[in-house]
Design a protein around this motif. Structure first.
Motif, mmCIF file in Angstrom:
data_model
loop_
_atom_site.group_PDB
_atom_site.id
_atom_site.type_symbol
_atom_site.label_atom_id
_atom_site.label_comp_id
_atom_site.label_asym_id
_atom_site.label_seq_id
_atom_site.Cartn_x
_atom_site.Cartn_y
_atom_site.Cartn_z
ATOM 1 N N LEU A 44 34.082 36.687 54.602
ATOM 2 C CA LEU A 44 35.122 36.675 53.568
ATOM 3 C C LEU A 44 34.778 37.616 52.424
ATOM 4 O O LEU A 44 35.669 38.216 51.809
ATOM 5 C CB LEU A 44 35.329 35.255 53.040
ATOM 6 C CG LEU A 44 35.822 34.208 54.047
ATOM 7 C CD1 LEU A 44 36.278 32.956 53.332
ATOM 8 C CD2 LEU A 44 36.935 34.753 54.913
ATOM 9 N N ILE A 49 38.197 38.449 50.411
ATOM 10 C CA ILE A 49 38.964 37.218 50.190
ATOM 11 C C ILE A 49 38.261 36.304 49.195
ATOM 12 O O ILE A 49 38.885 35.748 48.291
ATOM 13 C CB ILE A 49 39.181 36.476 51.527
ATOM 14 C CG1 ILE A 49 40.066 37.305 52.446
ATOM 15 C CG2 ILE A 49 39.825 35.105 51.284
ATOM 16 C CD1 ILE A 49 40.231 36.721 53.829
ATOM 17 N N MET A 50 36.952 36.144 49.338
ATOM 18 C CA MET A 50 36.171 35.335 48.396
ATOM 19 C C MET A 50 34.943 36.122 47.987
ATOM 20 O O MET A 50 34.347 36.828 48.798
ATOM 21 C CB MET A 50 35.747 33.993 49.023
ATOM 22 C CG MET A 50 36.880 33.035 49.294
ATOM 23 S SD MET A 50 36.301 31.463 50.014
ATOM 24 C CE MET A 50 35.475 30.705 48.599
ATOM 25 N N VAL A 72 42.570 32.783 46.240
ATOM 26 C CA VAL A 72 42.116 32.944 47.623
ATOM 27 C C VAL A 72 43.297 33.267 48.534
ATOM 28 O O VAL A 72 43.243 34.187 49.367
ATOM 29 C CB VAL A 72 41.388 31.673 48.108
ATOM 30 C CG1 VAL A 72 41.079 31.770 49.597
ATOM 31 C CG2 VAL A 72 40.101 31.464 47.333
ATOM 32 N N SER A 74 46.207 34.531 47.757
ATOM 33 C CA SER A 74 46.758 35.859 47.446
ATOM 34 C C SER A 74 45.892 36.958 48.034
ATOM 35 O O SER A 74 46.403 37.961 48.553
ATOM 36 C CB SER A 74 46.890 36.028 45.926
ATOM 37 O OG SER A 74 47.811 35.107 45.384
ATOM 38 N N ASN A 75 44.559 36.781 47.947
ATOM 39 C CA ASN A 75 43.650 37.753 48.556
ATOM 40 C C ASN A 75 43.799 37.757 50.076
ATOM 41 O O ASN A 75 43.780 38.810 50.717
ATOM 42 C CB ASN A 75 42.201 37.443 48.188
ATOM 43 C CG ASN A 75 41.893 37.715 46.729
ATOM 44 O OD1 ASN A 75 42.620 38.441 46.056
ATOM 45 N ND2 ASN A 75 40.816 37.123 46.225
ATOM 46 N N LEU A 76 43.914 36.550 50.648
ATOM 47 C CA LEU A 76 44.050 36.422 52.092
ATOM 48 C C LEU A 76 45.304 37.132 52.592
ATOM 49 O O LEU A 76 45.262 37.908 53.557
ATOM 50 C CB LEU A 76 44.092 34.941 52.484
ATOM 51 C CG LEU A 76 44.402 34.607 53.947
ATOM 52 C CD1 LEU A 76 43.271 35.075 54.850
ATOM 53 C CD2 LEU A 76 44.644 33.110 54.119
ATOM 54 N N ASP A 78 47.074 39.300 50.985
ATOM 55 C CA ASP A 78 47.216 40.619 50.380
ATOM 56 C C ASP A 78 48.540 40.769 49.625
ATOM 57 O O ASP A 78 49.238 41.776 49.715
ATOM 58 C CB ASP A 78 47.111 41.718 51.442
ATOM 59 C CG ASP A 78 46.854 43.097 50.829
ATOM 60 O OD1 ASP A 78 46.314 43.154 49.707
ATOM 61 O OD2 ASP A 78 47.197 44.112 51.463
ATOM 62 N N VAL A 184 38.774 28.911 55.656
ATOM 63 C CA VAL A 184 39.506 30.180 55.660
ATOM 64 C C VAL A 184 39.114 31.015 56.885
ATOM 65 O O VAL A 184 39.975 31.628 57.536
ATOM 66 C CB VAL A 184 39.254 30.969 54.363
ATOM 67 C CG1 VAL A 184 39.902 32.348 54.438
ATOM 68 C CG2 VAL A 184 39.792 30.207 53.160
ATOM 69 N N LEU A 188 41.470 32.576 59.878
ATOM 70 C CA LEU A 188 41.523 33.963 60.335
ATOM 71 C C LEU A 188 41.395 34.049 61.854
ATOM 72 O O LEU A 188 41.929 34.971 62.487
ATOM 73 C CB LEU A 188 40.420 34.787 59.676
ATOM 74 C CG LEU A 188 40.589 35.114 58.190
ATOM 75 C CD1 LEU A 188 39.346 35.804 57.649
ATOM 76 C CD2 LEU A 188 41.817 35.993 57.965
ATOM 77 N N TYR A 254 44.499 42.638 59.346
ATOM 78 C CA TYR A 254 43.615 43.802 59.263
ATOM 79 C C TYR A 254 43.855 44.797 60.388
ATOM 80 O O TYR A 254 43.137 45.786 60.486
ATOM 81 C CB TYR A 254 42.157 43.338 59.224
ATOM 82 C CG TYR A 254 41.915 42.374 58.086
ATOM 83 C CD1 TYR A 254 41.974 42.797 56.764
ATOM 84 C CD2 TYR A 254 41.679 41.025 58.336
ATOM 85 C CE1 TYR A 254 41.789 41.914 55.717
ATOM 86 C CE2 TYR A 254 41.490 40.124 57.290
ATOM 87 C CZ TYR A 254 41.550 40.580 55.990
ATOM 88 O OH TYR A 254 41.372 39.699 54.948
#
Length: 833
Positions: A44, A49-50, A72, A74-76, A78, A184, A188, A254
């Motif tokens: 992560l 992400i983290m 988290v 929002s990062n995940l 994007d 998380v 994924l 990704y």
């Protein structure tokens, strides 16, 4: 124990940011231990992400708030959060979190407690986090998905897709950063879904009615990215996507840049997951072992654990520290032959009380069962201990064939526990487990080769300790020092209580008891590691016996002209242990700044930053010079009559004694000291000393001159407030105190220091001018390329080293202290008036 790599890692360091908002600078964290989800945390961090705080901590036990969970998510996903700023309907969200909460709210990932209250400072529960993550996968798009209890529905669906694998937090419990990272990562690796939208919908005016339960099917794709994490085809026909492989969330996000190879092996040859991101390796992480054993394993214990079928019918592969070579056994002709994985399996099948080979004190054995392939993989990992000899740019060098490892938080001379693996060609450090436990005590009894009693406690040895390094039977009542591994076994025995407790025995003598009781007393004259001479009485427990009686001459023959380790007993006597013999070394070569100690074309050992080099200048005058570290030792070349003795461990020199060799003068041997009349000494744990500004090895520093040696400096400048003093060598003891400064160098090619008024920078021909007579510079000298140049300003008492002779400034008022060797300048200090 979730997997072997985590189970054997204690304090591997890296960087993350608190609040999960800024990407850190590397994988692995200072506070990530065997109890944490290292694989999840590092993956992560790699994809952003983290991340952790600016002190290099991940803070795995810290609870996650709902605001932080929005970061988290929002990062995940994007989300471009800047575009959501100011759109949140909630009034209780702080400014920093508002765009993240707004993004998640707008995309249906999260909701508030009410139309205006989000409760962002509350901790997020496992059920809440799981619901947000499953919404990202495509689940829970309809009200009918929640049934009567949204939490039960969330847990039920999460269990179906293995979302909670490795997550131990309860449904309603707050999530820690550690547990969230695993949740998380599981997401994924989970397949994305879409609804088939078979629900019954009726819309009449403002009334909307839904009936039935939606069915979710996996999203599939025939594109190559759909194989990056998992290569799995659905076992049913989908009507909402193309045929192909199930698309995991990590593959979708990704587009194949994040890859997982779950058929890899780690350094110990354990089945492992290898993660890469954008072609850069994130890490290789051993799978969770089916069975884990500490210490010795009995045949029947492993047989019972794996079961009859696996023991007898599966194929076994056994590795010791990653190596398939497991040692030897005796064949029917009593010859040594290779001990193989088949032999190990046969020993298990025997199902008896015998200990399995290579399992033992300080080992961790992990067993991986693959019922599909009918295979068993066994990894036996030993724990080692070594001193850190160098720390540079977050890389430590161990006193074990100079093995290196990237880790923070340690200093030189720390003794650490670590694991290492063999790949068939070389050893590599796998993990640093933390510092070994130091113990010092008095030997009460050496019961046998494997047991020793120290201060009433019985200790056993780690399997990595060689028999020659174990505490000997004749050590009774002596003080010893050693280190323990995590299981409480002795993993390293100190040769001496301190690294500097070595000496060379110059001469010995004895006297007989005056009262006819056949007692003798033996004395030794020794030069210690700091170059000082002592005359001591030898402990009578060290006396050699002849025909059952203590014999003075036999004792003298055993220790005289030998390198020894020593300890000082409570009664003031010295206990001696011979550590190395002198050997002829006419071709000896030791070069300043080079680690190898070479004789006759062969490397005797390698010096490090802590190696003590003791050089005998003159036996008759008791002149000895000590150097600490390969960067400080002078250039030494053997000649007829040269002898050397080296105390080494695993190829690294601890103590080197040299006599009869030639030393070569170099620029870095010159020491300039700013002398002063004596001030009050400083007292500390290392001793009593005076401090002086100095140029050593061409660099500005402060030297600590031992109080007993201070007159060397003080007497040289008595009555002068400040003066430049020049010396031609410096002896430093193991505690970092200067015990000697050479005022004269026995070298015909070396000049004594010349003092000149005026300096003129180098001319086009390379000459430097000195001795200004009011109109011209009358003395011109050339300089070595590596000449040391420093400036001293009496006003302010400042001293600075420069970038060589090119930094010289023409000034007729300056005063230059100049040292030449073979006619060329090797060192200058300019006093700037």
């Amino acid at each position: 124990m979730r997997n072997l790599k985590r189970a054997l890692s204690l304090a591997v360091a890296s960087v993350m940011l608190l609040g999960m908002m800024v990407v850190g600078t590397g994988a692995s964290y200072k506070d990530v231990t065997s109890e944490n989800h290292q694989e999840a945390i590092e993956v992560l961090q790699a994809v952003g992400i983290m991340s952790g705080d600016d002190k290099g901590n991940f803070n795995p036990d810290q609870n996650v708030t709902r605001n932080e969970m929005a970061v988290v998510m929002s990062n995940l996903m994007d989300y471009r959060v800047a575009s959501y700023k100011g759109t949140s309907p909630f009034t209780d969200v702080p400014e920093w979190a508002e765009p993240f909460v707004a993004a998640c709210y707008t995309n249906g990932i999260t909701a508030g407690y009410s139309a205006t209250i989000y409760g962002g400072n509350d901790t997020v529960t496992t059920a809440q986090a799981a619901l947000m993550l499953m919404k990202a996968l495509g689940y829970f798009q309809y009200q009918s998905d929640f049934a009567d209890d949204w939490q039960l529905a969330t847990v039920a669906q999460g269990n179906k897709i293995d979302l909670f694998e490795g997550v131990e937090a309860g449904v309603r419990e707050p999530m820690t950063r550690n547990e969230l990272a695993q949740l998380v990562l599981n997401t994924l690796k989970s397949g994305m879904v879409e609804a088939d939208d078979d629900t019954i919908k009726v819309v009449t005016g403002d009334t909307k009615v839904e009936a039935g339960k939606v069915n979710y099917v996996y999203v599939t794709s025939s594109e190559s990215y759909a194989k990056a994490i998992k290569k799995v085809s659905p076992n049913f026909t989908t009507t909402v996507s193309t045929y192909g492989y199930i698309v995991e969330l990590g593959e979708k996000l990704y587009k194949g840049d994040l890859k997982l190879d779950d058929s890899d092996f780690d350094g110990f040859n354990a089945p492992a997951n290898k993660w890469t991101y954008k072609s850069s390796e994130v890490g290789t992480y051993a799978e969770e072992a089916d069975l884990v054993f500490q210490g010795e394993i009995k045949s029947k214990a492993l047989y019972s654990a794996v079961g009859k079928t696996a023991a007898k019918e599966y194929d076994w592969a056994v590795y010791l520290d990653g190596d398939c070579s497991l040692g030897t056994k005796k064949d029917d002709n009593n010859k040594d032959v290779a001990y193989t994985s088949d032999d190990f399996q046969a020993a298990v099948v025997a199902n008896n009380a015998a200990a399995l080979k290579n399992t033992g004190n300080g080992t961790v054995t992990s067993v991986y069962l693959d019922d599909d392939k009918e295979e068993v993989v066994v990894t036996i990992v030993r724990t080692y201990a070594a001193e850190i000899t160098k720390v540079e740019d977050e890389t430590i060098t161990l006193d074990d064939a100079n093995l290196e490892f990237d880790v923070e938080g340690y200093e030189e001379e720390d003794v650490v526990l670590y694991t290492k693996s063999w790949d068939g060609n070389e050893w590599s450090v796998e993990t640093v487990l933390g510092e070994a436990t130091y113990v010092e005590g008095t030997v009460g009894q050496v019961k046998d080769v494997n047991n020793v009693i120290i201060d009433g406690t019985t200790y056993k040895y780690n399997t990595t300790v060689d028999a020659s390094d174990k505490i000997k039977i004749d050590s009774y009542d002596e003080t010893v020092a050693f280190y323990l591994d995590q299981q409480g076994y002795i993993v390293l025995v100190d040769d001496a209580i301190e690294s500097g407790d070595y000496a060379y025995v110059i001469s010995m003598g004895s006297e007989s008891d005056k009262y006819g009781e056949n007692d003798i007393t033996v004395y030794a004259k020794m030069v210690l590691a700091d170059g000082s001479i002592v005359r001591v009485e030898v402990d009578d427990d060290d006396y050699v016996k002849v025909n059952g009686k203590e014999n003075a001459q036999a004792t003298i023959d055993a220790f005289e002209e030998e390198v020894v380790a020593y300890t000082v007993n409570d009664d003031g006597t010295y206990s001696l242990t011979v550590k190395a013999d002198l050997e002829a070394a006419s071709t000896l070569k030791i070069k300043k700044g080079t680690t190898a100690i070479v004789n006759g074309g062969s490397t005797l050992a390698y010096g490090d930053a802590n190696t003590i080099y003791l050089y005998c200048n003159d036996y008759d005058d008791d002149e000895y010079t000590a150097y600490v570290g390969y960067k400080a030792v002078a250039d030494i070349e053997g000649q007829s009559g040269t002898q050397v003795a080296v105390v080494e461990k695993k190829g690294v020199a601890k103590f080197v004694f040299i006599t009869g060799a030639a030393t070569k003068m170099s620029a870095e041997d010159v020491v300039f000291v700013i002398g002063r009349t004596a001030e009050k000494p400083i007292k500390s744990s290392v001793g009593t000393y005076y401090e002086y500004k100095a140029i050593v090895n061409g660099e500005t520093t402060t030297i600590k001159v031992k109080d007993t040696a201070n007159s060397i400096v003080v007497d040289a400048c008595k009555g002068v407030d400040k003066s430049i003093l020049t010396f031609y060598g410096m002896t430093v003891n193991s505690k970092g105190l200067v015990t000697d400064l050479e005022t004269v160098k026995d070298d015909a090619d070396l000049s004594t220091t010349q003092v000149y008024n005026g300096v003129k920078r180098a001319s086009s021909s390379g000459l430097i001018g000195f001795a200004y007579n009011g109109s011209d510079y009358t003395k011109w000298l050339g300089a070595e390329d590596d000449a040391i140049v420093a400036y001293y300003e009496p006003v302010g008492n400042s001293l600075s080293d420069t970038a060589g002779t090119s930094s010289l400034v023409t000034d007729a008022d300056d005063v230059a202290y100049v040292v030449t060797y073979e006619g060329s300048i090797i060192a200058i200090v300019v006093v700037d008036y």
